[in-house]
Design an enzyme around this catalytic site. Structure first.
Site, PDB file in Angstrom:
ATOM      1  N   THR A 122      23.372  83.698  13.315  1.00  0.00           N
ATOM      2  CA  THR A 122      24.505  82.926  12.796  1.00  0.00           C
ATOM      3  C   THR A 122      24.967  83.434  11.437  1.00  0.00           C
ATOM      4  O   THR A 122      24.165  83.957  10.655  1.00  0.00           O
ATOM      5  CB  THR A 122      24.096  81.439  12.685  1.00  0.00           C
ATOM      6  N   ASP A 123      26.240  83.182  11.125  1.00  0.00           N
ATOM      7  CA  ASP A 123      26.750  83.535   9.786  1.00  0.00           C
ATOM      8  C   ASP A 123      26.086  82.703   8.688  1.00  0.00           C
ATOM      9  O   ASP A 123      26.169  83.034   7.505  1.00  0.00           O
ATOM     10  CB  ASP A 123      28.278  83.380   9.720  1.00  0.00           C
ATOM     11  N   GLU A 124      25.416  81.607   9.087  1.00  0.00           N
ATOM     12  CA  GLU A 124      24.810  80.740   8.062  1.00  0.00           C
ATOM     13  C   GLU A 124      23.662  81.424   7.325  1.00  0.00           C
ATOM     14  O   GLU A 124      23.255  80.975   6.260  1.00  0.00           O
ATOM     15  CB  GLU A 124      24.316  79.431   8.690  1.00  0.00           C
ATOM     16  N   TYR A 131      17.774  74.789   8.864  1.00  0.00           N
ATOM     17  CA  TYR A 131      18.283  75.487  10.062  1.00  0.00           C
ATOM     18  C   TYR A 131      18.526  76.963   9.766  1.00  0.00           C
ATOM     19  O   TYR A 131      18.011  77.851  10.458  1.00  0.00           O
ATOM     20  CB  TYR A 131      19.582  74.829  10.552  1.00  0.00           C
ATOM     21  N   LYS A 180      16.686  80.347  11.198  1.00  0.00           N
ATOM     22  CA  LYS A 180      17.417  81.400  11.915  1.00  0.00           C
ATOM     23  C   LYS A 180      17.223  82.759  11.218  1.00  0.00           C
ATOM     24  O   LYS A 180      17.071  83.786  11.888  1.00  0.00           O
ATOM     25  CB  LYS A 180      18.903  81.064  12.006  1.00  0.00           C
TER      26      LYS A 180
HETATM   27  P1  NAD Z   1      22.901  74.218  21.566  1.00  0.00           P
HETATM   28  O1  NAD Z   1      22.120  73.323  20.670  1.00  0.00           O
HETATM   29  O2  NAD Z   1      24.107  73.701  22.257  1.00  0.00           O
HETATM   30  O3  NAD Z   1      21.946  74.796  22.706  1.00  0.00           O
HETATM   31  C1  NAD Z   1      20.636  75.215  22.458  1.00  0.00           C
HETATM   32  C2  NAD Z   1      19.925  75.307  23.813  1.00  0.00           C
HETATM   33  O4  NAD Z   1      18.601  75.776  23.579  1.00  0.00           O
HETATM   34  C3  NAD Z   1      19.802  73.963  24.532  1.00  0.00           C
HETATM   35  O5  NAD Z   1      20.103  74.109  25.900  1.00  0.00           O
HETATM   36  C4  NAD Z   1      18.332  73.593  24.348  1.00  0.00           C
HETATM   37  O6  NAD Z   1      17.806  72.786  25.395  1.00  0.00           O
HETATM   38  C5  NAD Z   1      17.682  74.959  24.317  1.00  0.00           C
HETATM   39  N1  NAD Z   1      16.401  74.980  23.596  1.00  0.00           N
HETATM   40  C6  NAD Z   1      16.121  74.442  22.383  1.00  0.00           C
HETATM   41  N2  NAD Z   1      14.828  74.660  22.073  1.00  0.00           N
HETATM   42  C7  NAD Z   1      14.297  75.374  23.096  1.00  0.00           C
HETATM   43  C8  NAD Z   1      13.015  75.919  23.343  1.00  0.00           C
HETATM   44  N3  NAD Z   1      12.008  75.769  22.469  1.00  0.00           N
HETATM   45  N4  NAD Z   1      12.821  76.597  24.487  1.00  0.00           N
HETATM   46  C9  NAD Z   1      13.836  76.759  25.393  1.00  0.00           C
HETATM   47  N5  NAD Z   1      15.053  76.245  25.219  1.00  0.00           N
HETATM   48  C10 NAD Z   1      15.300  75.568  24.074  1.00  0.00           C
HETATM   49  O7  NAD Z   1      23.239  75.499  20.688  1.00  0.00           O
HETATM   50  P2  NAD Z   1      24.525  76.445  20.694  1.00  0.00           P
HETATM   51  O8  NAD Z   1      25.546  75.872  19.801  1.00  0.00           O
HETATM   52  O9  NAD Z   1      24.869  76.790  22.086  1.00  0.00           O
HETATM   53  O10 NAD Z   1      23.913  77.714  19.966  1.00  0.00           O
HETATM   54  C11 NAD Z   1      23.282  78.746  20.727  1.00  0.00           C
HETATM   55  C12 NAD Z   1      22.762  79.794  19.772  1.00  0.00           C
HETATM   56  O11 NAD Z   1      23.849  80.311  19.005  1.00  0.00           O
HETATM   57  C13 NAD Z   1      21.751  79.270  18.755  1.00  0.00           C
HETATM   58  O12 NAD Z   1      20.772  80.251  18.586  1.00  0.00           O
HETATM   59  C14 NAD Z   1      22.566  79.079  17.494  1.00  0.00           C
HETATM   60  O13 NAD Z   1      21.746  79.242  16.353  1.00  0.00           O
HETATM   61  C15 NAD Z   1      23.566  80.214  17.606  1.00  0.00           C
HETATM   62  N6  NAD Z   1      24.871  80.010  16.971  1.00  0.00           N
HETATM   63  C16 NAD Z   1      25.596  78.881  17.200  1.00  0.00           C
HETATM   64  C17 NAD Z   1      26.864  78.753  16.625  1.00  0.00           C
HETATM   65  C18 NAD Z   1      27.703  77.517  16.841  1.00  0.00           C
HETATM   66  O14 NAD Z   1      28.697  77.346  16.126  1.00  0.00           O
HETATM   67  N7  NAD Z   1      27.388  76.658  17.794  1.00  0.00           N
HETATM   68  C19 NAD Z   1      27.365  79.784  15.822  1.00  0.00           C
HETATM   69  C20 NAD Z   1      26.578  80.926  15.592  1.00  0.00           C
HETATM   70  C21 NAD Z   1      25.344  81.038  16.195  1.00  0.00           C
HETATM   71  O1  DAU Z   2      28.536  78.855  11.231  1.00  0.00           O
HETATM   72  C1  DAU Z   2      27.789  78.875  12.406  1.00  0.00           C
HETATM   73  C2  DAU Z   2      27.106  77.552  12.572  1.00  0.00           C
HETATM   74  O2  DAU Z   2      28.124  76.604  12.848  1.00  0.00           O
HETATM   75  C3  DAU Z   2      26.043  77.548  13.658  1.00  0.00           C
HETATM   76  O3  DAU Z   2      25.017  78.434  13.295  1.00  0.00           O
HETATM   77  C4  DAU Z   2      25.480  76.151  13.849  1.00  0.00           C
HETATM   78  O4  DAU Z   2      24.588  76.141  14.951  1.00  0.00           O
HETATM   79  C5  DAU Z   2      26.624  75.203  14.129  1.00  0.00           C
HETATM   80  O5  DAU Z   2      26.134  73.884  14.226  1.00  0.00           O
HETATM   81  C6  DAU Z   2      27.686  75.286  13.031  1.00  0.00           C
HETATM   82  O6  DAU Z   2      27.184  74.755  11.778  1.00  0.00           O
HETATM   83  P1  DAU Z   2      28.075  73.826  10.812  1.00  0.00           P
HETATM   84  O7  DAU Z   2      27.159  73.025   9.984  1.00  0.00           O
HETATM   85  O8  DAU Z   2      29.129  74.617  10.123  1.00  0.00           O
HETATM   86  O9  DAU Z   2      28.804  72.929  11.942  1.00  0.00           O
HETATM   87  P2  DAU Z   2      29.108  71.367  12.029  1.00  0.00           P
HETATM   88  O10 DAU Z   2      29.990  71.162  13.209  1.00  0.00           O
HETATM   89  O11 DAU Z   2      27.876  70.543  11.913  1.00  0.00           O
HETATM   90  O12 DAU Z   2      29.972  71.119  10.722  1.00  0.00           O
HETATM   91  C7  DAU Z   2      31.184  71.812  10.506  1.00  0.00           C
HETATM   92  C8  DAU Z   2      31.738  71.352   9.160  1.00  0.00           C
HETATM   93  O13 DAU Z   2      32.111  69.970   9.288  1.00  0.00           O
HETATM   94  C9  DAU Z   2      30.732  71.392   8.041  1.00  0.00           C
HETATM   95  O14 DAU Z   2      31.412  71.717   6.833  1.00  0.00           O
HETATM   96  C10 DAU Z   2      30.196  69.975   7.951  1.00  0.00           C
HETATM   97  C11 DAU Z   2      31.412  69.135   8.363  1.00  0.00           C
HETATM   98  N1  DAU Z   2      31.093  67.866   9.047  1.00  0.00           N
HETATM   99  C12 DAU Z   2      30.273  67.898  10.127  1.00  0.00           C
HETATM  100  C13 DAU Z   2      29.918  66.748  10.775  1.00  0.00           C
HETATM  101  C14 DAU Z   2      28.984  66.777  11.964  1.00  0.00           C
HETATM  102  C15 DAU Z   2      31.652  66.681   8.595  1.00  0.00           C
HETATM  103  O15 DAU Z   2      32.430  66.639   7.626  1.00  0.00           O
HETATM  104  N2  DAU Z   2      31.290  65.529   9.245  1.00  0.00           N
HETATM  105  C16 DAU Z   2      30.447  65.503  10.296  1.00  0.00           C
HETATM  106  O16 DAU Z   2      30.152  64.407  10.835  1.00  0.00           O
END
Ligand code: NAD
Ligand code: DAU
Length: 363
Positions: free
Chosen positions: A146-148, A170, A174
């Site tokens: 992730t970019d985080e 988190y 990562k």
């Molecule tokens: P998500 O939370 O929707 O899905 C995660 C999945 O992993 C779920 O199906 C969960 O059941 C499974 N899981 C969790 N722990 C596990 C374990 N110990 N063994 C097997 N399965 C397990 O997440 P997402 O948003 O789809 O993100 C997927 C990946 O992409 C993650 O690695 C996350 O860090 C990365 N990512 C997400 C974002 C975003 O904005 N959502 C951005 C950049 C990177």
């Molecule tokens: O940047 C990549 C990441 O993006 C992934 O690695 C993470 O898995 C994914 O969850 C996401 O992280 P963020 O923390 O950026 O996403 P989130 O949707 O939780 O929040 C987006 C922005 O909105 C952040 O600035 C926090 C704000 N927010 C979020 C929630 C849930 C609010 O203001 N209110 C809220 O209730």
């Protein structure tokens, strides 16, 4: 007429394939009908949902190429035989929500660090088997990061070789996971690549995250808890583009390399929320300014030239992607209403009850 090209990796192990981005990757891959077999390993935590794979499971040709295993990536006895059957492993499995990592960090370390280690060890064992001629080639490993991991970027853009400065449990977990991947490339010569994606949005996104939480709350005329001043900035990437870019890096990425996957759509949270409300025809008065997320990263932004040089381009314009997402949630109420019950209610209370009680008008 020519059929689909033979895939470079005909047998994939996709971990976390029942989550948001993982399930999109699986659905899109199977829909190509190029013969690829996919084993999904997913623990089905609160975030995993078998229903996310229903469209593939109800298509006989795709279902025949899909195997689902419920299990933990941190369990070597489950992981080893699956990796033994795979040409490549794509690791989406993670605890993924920053707010939950602040409430309970431990599960993040177990899955996002130790789980990655177990997967890497299994790949290393297969690499040894390949060296002895017991299989054709070692599996390729792709870690979805992730970019985080760069931390908050006040100005400019992050490049792949910049320092990692994660600031939440988190993102620290990562970063730990992807540094382990790097170490297995350097130390053992494992064929591994890492992607760092930006904030992803689209259908099947768990309603704990900003965009789906605000859409579903607004549909029900519930308050929308905006953290702090709402001027934090994120770079939005459509889920199909994120999954496609991961597939592109899997096929074409250089071993040992890391690739940023930016969305190219940087927006302040307030702007995104205003647009969602416009699309839904709901008033701004639903938005409440609440206590900020501790350690809240102000901004993420990445340079995408390395991925562009590999030949990848995103396809979804933000306006169109956001409208499609709103439409998906309005047409799939049963999907998100089932998630917003049970465990969800406890989580929502913990995360938002005091915040909303002390909230104010968001201006
Ligand atoms: P998500 O939370 O929707 O899905 C995660 C999945 O992993 C779920 O199906 C969960 O059941 C499974 N899981 C969790 N722990 C596990 C374990 N110990 N063994 C097997 N399965 C397990 O997440 P997402 O948003 O789809 O993100 C997927 C990946 O992409 C993650 O690695 C996350 O860090 C990365 N990512 C997400 C974002 C975003 O904005 N959502 C951005 C950049 C990177
Ligand atoms: O940047 C990549 C990441 O993006 C992934 O690695 C993470 O898995 C994914 O969850 C996401 O992280 P963020 O923390 O950026 O996403 P989130 O949707 O939780 O929040 C987006 C922005 O909105 C952040 O600035 C926090 C704000 N927010 C979020 C929630 C849930 C609010 O203001 N209110 C809220 O209730």
């Amino acid at each position: 007429m020519t059929g689909p090209r033979t895939p470079r990796f005909p047998r994939l192990l996709v971990t976390g394939g029942a989550g948001f981005i993982g399930s999109c990757f699986v659905r899109d891959r199977l829909a190509r009908r190029d013969g690829t077999h996919i084993a999904v390993l997913d623990k089905l935590t609160y975030a995993g949902n078998r229903a996310n794979l229903a469209s593939a499971e109800s298509d006989p040709e795709q279902a025949a190429r899909l195997e689902f295993v419920q299990g933990d990536i941190a369990d070597p006895t489950v992981v080893a035989p699956l990796v033994a059957e795979a040409d490549a492993v794509v690791n989406f499995a993670a605890e993924s929500h920053v707010d939950r990592s602040i409430l309970d960090p431990e599960a993040f370390l177990r899955t996002d660090v130790l789980g990655v280690h177990v997967l890497l060890e299994a790949c290393r064992a297969e690499q040894e088997r390949a060296a002895k001629g017991e299989r054709a080639a070692a599996p390729r490993f792709l870690q979805v990061s992730t970019d985080e991991v760069y931390g908050s970027v006040e100005s400019g853009v992050s490049h792949e070789d910049d320092r990692l400065e994660p600031r939440s449990p988190y993102s620290a977990a990562k970063a730990g996971g992807e540094l382990l991947v790097r170490s297995y490339f350097v130390t053992y010569g494992l064929d591994a690549v890492v992607t760092r994606g930006s904030n992803t949005y689209g259908p099947y996104h768990h309603p704990e995250k900003l965009i789906p939480l605000f859409i579903t709350n607004a549909i029900d005329d519930q308050q929308l808890p905006l953290y702090g001043d709402g001027l934090q900035r994120r770079d939005w990437l459509y889920v199909g583009d994120h999954a496609g870019a991961i597939g592109h890096v899997l096929a074409h990425g250089r071993a040992g390399e890391t690739y940023n996957i930016p969305g190219g759509n940087e927006r302040a949270n307030r702007e995104v929320v205003a647009r969602l409300l416009e699309l839904l025809g709901k008033p701004w008065s639903l938005v409440r300014q609440v206590e900020d997320r501790p350690g809240h990263d102000r901004r993420y932004a990445m340079d995408g030239s390395r991925l562009a040089a590999l030949g990848w381009r995103n396809g979804m314009p933000f306006e169109e992607g956001l409208a499609a997402t709103v439409q998906w949630y309005t047409h799939n109420e049963a999907w998100w209403r089932a998630i917003k019950s049970g465990e969800w209610e406890d989580y929502y209370r913990r995360q938002y009850a005091a915040r909303l009680a002390g909230s104010r008008d968001a201006g």
